[in-house]
Design an enzyme around this catalytic site. Sequence first.
Site, short mmCIF file in Angstrom:
data_model
loop_
_atom_site.label_atom_id
_atom_site.label_comp_id
_atom_site.label_asym_id
_atom_site.label_seq_id
_atom_site.Cartn_x
_atom_site.Cartn_y
_atom_site.Cartn_z
N HIS A 176 33.76 23.16 30.16
CA HIS A 176 34.32 21.86 29.75
C HIS A 176 34.35 20.92 30.93
O HIS A 176 34.63 21.32 32.06
CB HIS A 176 35.73 22.01 29.15
CG HIS A 176 36.68 22.80 30.00
ND1 HIS A 176 36.68 24.18 30.03
CD2 HIS A 176 37.67 22.40 30.84
CE1 HIS A 176 37.63 24.60 30.86
NE2 HIS A 176 38.25 23.54 31.37
N VAL A 184 40.37 28.10 30.82
CA VAL A 184 39.69 28.32 29.53
C VAL A 184 38.22 28.55 29.84
O VAL A 184 37.56 27.68 30.42
CB VAL A 184 39.87 27.12 28.58
CG1 VAL A 184 39.12 27.37 27.28
CG2 VAL A 184 41.35 26.86 28.30
N ASN A 235 36.19 22.60 36.55
CA ASN A 235 36.84 23.68 37.28
C ASN A 235 36.02 24.95 37.03
O ASN A 235 35.62 25.20 35.89
CB ASN A 235 38.28 23.88 36.79
CG ASN A 235 39.17 22.71 37.17
OD1 ASN A 235 38.99 22.11 38.23
ND2 ASN A 235 40.12 22.39 36.32
N ASP A 247 42.85 16.27 25.82
CA ASP A 247 43.53 17.41 26.43
C ASP A 247 44.99 17.42 25.92
O ASP A 247 45.64 16.38 25.87
CB ASP A 247 43.50 17.28 27.96
CG ASP A 247 43.87 18.58 28.66
OD1 ASP A 247 43.00 19.16 29.33
OD2 ASP A 247 45.03 19.03 28.52
N HIS A 306 36.22 17.70 32.41
CA HIS A 306 37.40 16.84 32.31
C HIS A 306 36.99 15.40 32.61
O HIS A 306 36.22 15.15 33.55
CB HIS A 306 38.44 17.23 33.38
CG HIS A 306 39.07 18.58 33.18
ND1 HIS A 306 40.32 18.73 32.62
CD2 HIS A 306 38.65 19.82 33.50
CE1 HIS A 306 40.64 20.02 32.61
NE2 HIS A 306 39.65 20.71 33.13
P1 AMP Z 1 40.80 24.23 32.97
O1 AMP Z 1 42.05 24.51 33.75
O2 AMP Z 1 39.78 23.45 33.70
O3 AMP Z 1 40.24 25.51 32.34
O4 AMP Z 1 41.25 23.27 31.79
C1 AMP Z 1 41.68 23.71 30.55
C2 AMP Z 1 42.31 22.53 29.89
O5 AMP Z 1 42.43 22.80 28.51
C3 AMP Z 1 43.74 22.21 30.41
O6 AMP Z 1 43.75 20.88 30.93
C4 AMP Z 1 44.60 22.36 29.16
O7 AMP Z 1 45.64 21.42 29.10
C5 AMP Z 1 43.59 22.18 28.04
N1 AMP Z 1 43.94 22.82 26.78
C6 AMP Z 1 44.45 24.04 26.59
N2 AMP Z 1 44.61 24.28 25.26
C7 AMP Z 1 44.17 23.17 24.63
C8 AMP Z 1 44.09 22.79 23.24
N3 AMP Z 1 44.46 23.61 22.26
N4 AMP Z 1 43.61 21.56 22.95
C9 AMP Z 1 43.24 20.71 23.94
N5 AMP Z 1 43.27 21.01 25.24
C10 AMP Z 1 43.74 22.23 25.58
#
Ligand code: AMP
Length: 115
Positions: free
Chosen positions: A101, A97, A88, A31, A103
Amino acid sequence: MPADCLFCKIVAGEIPSTRVYEDEELVAFEDVQPQAPVHVLIVPRKHVPTLNDVTDDDAPLIGRMMRAAARIAETRGTAAAGYRTLFNVNAGGGQTVFHLHLHVLGGRPLRPGLG
Ligand code: AMP
Ligand code: ZN
């Protein structure tokens, strides 16, 4: 794949990431804004927006994501001490995003419970 999906682009290698694991179905990477010393995201190569879009046919994929989480925790030395896995789901669940995914958080004591 949706043209604007960040994680599809990471899977395709169009956006750089630090990969820690990959196989035919999954990619796992660090992340960019880690919330713990270990903070890895595990994504399916296939675009699935949220957990709500997972079908019965996708159930084995979720199982493999969980197995990958345990393997990554082991590799990173946080399996025995403990770690957290988290999906999430949608805006109210903190999802930002919209490509499924998982975490994996660890490497430090996490607060008990769900907070
Ligand atoms: P969520 O809030 O569950 O959708 O988590 C999205 C996660 O993606 C967050 O923890 C961000 O820090 C992570 N994130 C966003 N852009 C990137 C990226 N380019 N590479 C790796 N992680 C990312
Ligand atoms: Zn995607």
